[in-house]
Motif scaffolding. Structure first.
Motif, PDB file in Angstrom:
ATOM      1  N   GLY A 114       0.787  -1.224   0.000  1.00  0.00           N
ATOM      2  CA  GLY A 114       0.000   0.000   0.000  1.00  0.00           C
ATOM      3  C   GLY A 114       0.821   1.276   0.000  1.00  0.00           C
ATOM      4  N   ALA A 115       0.109   2.395   0.064  1.00  0.00           N
ATOM      5  CA  ALA A 115       0.737   3.700  -0.089  1.00  0.00           C
ATOM      6  C   ALA A 115       1.725   4.038   1.025  1.00  0.00           C
ATOM      7  CB  ALA A 115      -0.348   4.778  -0.164  1.00  0.00           C
ATOM      8  N   ASP A 116       1.409   3.668   2.249  1.00  0.00           N
ATOM      9  CA  ASP A 116       2.339   3.945   3.343  1.00  0.00           C
ATOM     10  C   ASP A 116       3.627   3.151   3.163  1.00  0.00           C
ATOM     11  OD1 ASP A 116       3.334   4.941   5.792  1.00  0.00           O
ATOM     12  OD2 ASP A 116       2.581   3.182   6.846  1.00  0.00           O
ATOM     13  N   ALA A 117       3.494   1.870   2.832  1.00  0.00           N
ATOM     14  CA  ALA A 117       4.672   1.011   2.687  1.00  0.00           C
ATOM     15  C   ALA A 117       5.522   1.391   1.480  1.00  0.00           C
ATOM     16  CB  ALA A 117       4.233  -0.454   2.565  1.00  0.00           C
ATOM     17  N   VAL A 118       4.877   1.769   0.379  1.00  0.00           N
ATOM     18  CA  VAL A 118       5.606   2.005  -0.874  1.00  0.00           C
ATOM     19  C   VAL A 118       5.952   3.481  -1.056  1.00  0.00           C
ATOM     20  CG1 VAL A 118       5.471   1.836  -3.391  1.00  0.00           C
ATOM     21  CG2 VAL A 118       4.606  -0.028  -1.954  1.00  0.00           C
ATOM     22  N   ASP A 119       4.932   4.333  -1.090  1.00  0.00           N
ATOM     23  CA  ASP A 119       5.174   5.750  -1.379  1.00  0.00           C
ATOM     24  C   ASP A 119       5.886   6.469  -0.238  1.00  0.00           C
ATOM     25  OD1 ASP A 119       3.415   6.633  -3.988  1.00  0.00           O
ATOM     26  OD2 ASP A 119       2.548   4.934  -2.937  1.00  0.00           O
ATOM     27  N   ASN A 120       5.464   6.207   0.984  1.00  0.00           N
ATOM     28  CA  ASN A 120       6.029   6.908   2.133  1.00  0.00           C
ATOM     29  C   ASN A 120       7.317   6.250   2.630  1.00  0.00           C
ATOM     30  OD1 ASN A 120       6.488   8.369   4.487  1.00  0.00           O
ATOM     31  ND2 ASN A 120       4.917   7.296   5.642  1.00  0.00           N
ATOM     32  N   ARG A 121       7.182   5.098   3.287  1.00  0.00           N
ATOM     33  CA  ARG A 121       8.368   4.457   3.870  1.00  0.00           C
ATOM     34  C   ARG A 121       9.330   3.960   2.787  1.00  0.00           C
ATOM     35  NH1 ARG A 121       6.483  -0.048   6.835  1.00  0.00           N
ATOM     36  NH2 ARG A 121       4.333   0.281   6.136  1.00  0.00           N
ATOM     37  N   MET A 144       0.032  15.843  -8.673  1.00  0.00           N
ATOM     38  CA  MET A 144      -0.701  17.049  -8.346  1.00  0.00           C
ATOM     39  C   MET A 144      -1.740  16.748  -7.268  1.00  0.00           C
ATOM     40  SD  MET A 144      -1.397  19.127 -11.938  1.00  0.00           S
ATOM     41  CE  MET A 144      -3.097  18.735 -11.762  1.00  0.00           C
ATOM     42  N   LEU A 145      -2.290  17.807  -6.685  1.00  0.00           N
ATOM     43  CA  LEU A 145      -3.414  17.744  -5.732  1.00  0.00           C
ATOM     44  C   LEU A 145      -3.017  17.238  -4.353  1.00  0.00           C
ATOM     45  CD1 LEU A 145      -6.214  16.292  -8.072  1.00  0.00           C
ATOM     46  CD2 LEU A 145      -5.627  18.695  -7.665  1.00  0.00           C
ATOM     47  N   ILE A 146      -1.727  17.124  -4.072  1.00  0.00           N
ATOM     48  CA  ILE A 146      -1.295  16.583  -2.789  1.00  0.00           C
ATOM     49  C   ILE A 146      -1.817  17.408  -1.620  1.00  0.00           C
ATOM     50  CG2 ILE A 146       0.783  16.464  -1.338  1.00  0.00           C
ATOM     51  CD1 ILE A 146       2.138  14.979  -3.595  1.00  0.00           C
ATOM     52  N   LYS A 170       2.149  10.453  -0.325  1.00  0.00           N
ATOM     53  CA  LYS A 170       3.067  11.116  -1.261  1.00  0.00           C
ATOM     54  C   LYS A 170       3.585  12.432  -0.668  1.00  0.00           C
ATOM     55  CE  LYS A 170       1.228   9.114  -5.541  1.00  0.00           C
ATOM     56  NZ  LYS A 170       2.455   8.405  -5.942  1.00  0.00           N
ATOM     57  N   ASP A 171       2.733  13.125   0.076  1.00  0.00           N
ATOM     58  CA  ASP A 171       3.160  14.342   0.756  1.00  0.00           C
ATOM     59  C   ASP A 171       4.255  14.044   1.771  1.00  0.00           C
ATOM     60  OD1 ASP A 171       3.090  17.080   1.574  1.00  0.00           O
ATOM     61  OD2 ASP A 171       1.778  16.537   3.242  1.00  0.00           O
ATOM     62  N   LYS A 172       4.095  12.961   2.523  1.00  0.00           N
ATOM     63  CA  LYS A 172       5.131  12.563   3.478  1.00  0.00           C
ATOM     64  C   LYS A 172       6.434  12.218   2.750  1.00  0.00           C
ATOM     65  CE  LYS A 172       2.158  10.847   7.203  1.00  0.00           C
ATOM     66  NZ  LYS A 172       1.829   9.684   8.071  1.00  0.00           N
ATOM     67  N   ALA A 173       6.303  11.550   1.615  1.00  0.00           N
ATOM     68  CA  ALA A 173       7.493  11.219   0.830  1.00  0.00           C
ATOM     69  C   ALA A 173       8.209  12.479   0.377  1.00  0.00           C
ATOM     70  CB  ALA A 173       7.095  10.370  -0.377  1.00  0.00           C
ATOM     71  N   GLU A 174       7.452  13.451  -0.104  1.00  0.00           N
ATOM     72  CA  GLU A 174       8.063  14.711  -0.537  1.00  0.00           C
ATOM     73  C   GLU A 174       8.798  15.403   0.609  1.00  0.00           C
ATOM     74  OE1 GLU A 174       5.060  16.097  -4.144  1.00  0.00           O
ATOM     75  OE2 GLU A 174       5.296  17.356  -2.363  1.00  0.00           O
ATOM     76  N   ALA A 219      10.153  14.047   3.171  1.00  0.00           N
ATOM     77  CA  ALA A 219      11.390  13.308   3.432  1.00  0.00           C
ATOM     78  C   ALA A 219      12.467  13.676   2.416  1.00  0.00           C
ATOM     79  CB  ALA A 219      11.122  11.803   3.407  1.00  0.00           C
ATOM     80  N   VAL A 220      12.070  13.827   1.174  1.00  0.00           N
ATOM     81  CA  VAL A 220      13.024  14.215   0.132  1.00  0.00           C
ATOM     82  C   VAL A 220      13.597  15.603   0.417  1.00  0.00           C
ATOM     83  CG1 VAL A 220      13.240  14.825  -2.318  1.00  0.00           C
ATOM     84  CG2 VAL A 220      12.029  12.735  -1.659  1.00  0.00           C
ATOM     85  N   ARG A 221      12.718  16.548   0.752  1.00  0.00           N
ATOM     86  CA  ARG A 221      13.163  17.935   0.965  1.00  0.00           C
ATOM     87  C   ARG A 221      14.133  18.056   2.135  1.00  0.00           C
ATOM     88  NH1 ARG A 221       7.444  18.920   0.354  1.00  0.00           N
ATOM     89  NH2 ARG A 221       7.021  19.475  -1.820  1.00  0.00           N
ATOM     90  N   THR A 222      13.985  17.213   3.129  1.00  0.00           N
ATOM     91  CA  THR A 222      14.831  17.314   4.319  1.00  0.00           C
ATOM     92  C   THR A 222      15.963  16.283   4.324  1.00  0.00           C
ATOM     93  OG1 THR A 222      13.299  15.889   5.556  1.00  0.00           O
ATOM     94  CG2 THR A 222      12.963  18.265   5.715  1.00  0.00           C
ATOM     95  N   SER A 223      16.172  15.609   3.204  1.00  0.00           N
ATOM     96  CA  SER A 223      17.154  14.520   3.146  1.00  0.00           C
ATOM     97  C   SER A 223      18.596  15.000   3.098  1.00  0.00           C
ATOM     98  CB  SER A 223      16.886  13.652   1.914  1.00  0.00           C
ATOM     99  OG  SER A 223      17.134  14.388   0.717  1.00  0.00           O
ATOM    100  N   GLY A 224      18.804  16.249   2.683  1.00  0.00           N
ATOM    101  CA  GLY A 224      20.170  16.731   2.479  1.00  0.00           C
ATOM    102  C   GLY A 224      20.710  16.403   1.101  1.00  0.00           C
ATOM    103  N   LEU A 225      19.966  15.629   0.304  1.00  0.00           N
ATOM    104  CA  LEU A 225      20.373  15.306  -1.054  1.00  0.00           C
ATOM    105  C   LEU A 225      19.894  16.396  -2.012  1.00  0.00           C
ATOM    106  CD1 LEU A 225      19.336  11.542  -1.087  1.00  0.00           C
ATOM    107  CD2 LEU A 225      21.680  12.415  -1.050  1.00  0.00           C
ATOM    108  N   ARG A 226      20.584  16.539  -3.124  1.00  0.00           N
ATOM    109  CA  ARG A 226      20.080  17.382  -4.199  1.00  0.00           C
ATOM    110  C   ARG A 226      18.809  16.719  -4.735  1.00  0.00           C
ATOM    111  NH1 ARG A 226      24.128  17.382  -8.696  1.00  0.00           N
ATOM    112  NH2 ARG A 226      25.365  18.527  -7.165  1.00  0.00           N
ATOM    113  N   TYR A 227      17.767  17.524  -4.975  1.00  0.00           N
ATOM    114  CA  TYR A 227      16.507  16.894  -5.366  1.00  0.00           C
ATOM    115  C   TYR A 227      15.711  17.782  -6.312  1.00  0.00           C
ATOM    116  CZ  TYR A 227      13.830  20.098  -2.399  1.00  0.00           C
ATOM    117  OH  TYR A 227      13.250  21.216  -1.868  1.00  0.00           O
ATOM    118  N   THR A 228      14.796  17.143  -7.018  1.00  0.00           N
ATOM    119  CA  THR A 228      13.726  17.796  -7.754  1.00  0.00           C
ATOM    120  C   THR A 228      12.485  16.933  -7.600  1.00  0.00           C
ATOM    121  OG1 THR A 228      15.358  18.541  -9.397  1.00  0.00           O
ATOM    122  CG2 THR A 228      13.030  18.804  -9.956  1.00  0.00           C
TER     123      THR A 228
END
Length: 257
Positions: A100-107, A130-132, A153-157, A159-168
């Motif tokens: 599911g979404a928590d297991a795949v998209d988020n975690r 879109m629409l997050i 997906k919002d939680k995933a985003e 995590a990406v923003r605060t990861s310290g990695l370069r991202y888009t």
């Protein structure tokens, strides 16, 4: 034209957008490693010039092995719900099961980020939606019972923003199957668009261009097709969207230190 001396991994390479990402990277002569959950799924994208690896975003150790030697990642992994997921029963149908979404998209995204850091990968481009952050949009309301997928997906985003990695972060509208670069692309900041569609191939093109265009770094983009000519100036395209606040804060902190 994008250039890279390293390998770009495409996660979810067997999906519609993932296959297009592999094709666009090949078009530019960039080394590609296609990653999917099984050898059977990789048969859809395997071919000359494409490395393959089996890994599941729910398995940190497997991810680390699959990403060794990779410079950048395009993450096209996303949960399938409803009749798109035959799964193991009702829980998978509604996006709350082990697939599911928590297991795949988020975690799963968190696992990708941590594996990237362990292997020294530098940049992630992730495809979300879109629409997050538009909870009253009819489509958002319709998707709420299906694993609360937009929240995940919002939680995933985040995590990406605060990861310290370069991202888009790339948030497309509804996905279609037209060829790439036939129409223009409307780009907007996060939460600015509420309707529209775009070919998967154009989403893939944006992802590839984002890897090597500095004005794409630290940004969240919403994209749909429009009737303007195809994009010719990618630096200006990405620069039209302001960087995320967290990216600005990070840049300021780096300059001070």
């Amino acid at each position: 034209m994008p250039t890279c001396e390293g390998i770009v991994a495409v996660l979810g390479a067997n999906g519609g957008t993932g296959r297009e990402a592999v094709a666009r990277l090949q078009h530019y002569g960039i080394k590609v490693r296609a990653i999917a959950r099984s050898e059977a799924k990789l048969k859809e994208v395997a071919g000359p010039g494409v490395e393959t690896a089996v890994a599941d975003v729910r398995d940190p150790a497997g991810l680390e092995n699959a990403l060794r030697g990779v410079r950048a990642v395009i993450n096209c992994v996303g949960t399938r719900v409803g009749f798109a997921n035959t799964g193991k029963g009702l829980a998978d149908f509604f996006g709350f099961g082990e697939d599911g979404a928590d297991a795949v998209d988020n975690r799963g995204t968190v696992n990708v980020l941590e594996a990237m850091k362990r292997v020294g990968a530098e940049h992630i481009v992730i495809v979300t939606s879109m629409l997050i952050n538009q909870p009253l949009n009819p489509f958002s309301l319709m998707m709420k019972p299906f694993g609360d997928i937009l929240t995940m997906k919002d939680k995933a985003e985040k995590a990406v923003r605060t990861s310290g990695l370069r991202y888009t972060i790339v948030r497309p509208g509804g996905l279609t199957n037209q060829p790439p670069l036939q129409k223009g692309i409307r780009v907007a900041p996060a939460d600015a668009l509420s309707s529209g569609s775009i070919p998967r191939a154009d989403v893939a093109e944006v992802c590839v261009q984002a890897l090597w265009t500095d004005t794409a770094y630290g940004r969240t983009l919403e994209i749909v097709s429009d009737d303007t000519p195809p994009v010719s100036d990618w630096r200006a395209f990405f620069a039209s969207v302001p960087p995320d606040a967290v990216a600005v804060q990070s840049a300021v902190a780096s300059s001070v230190s």
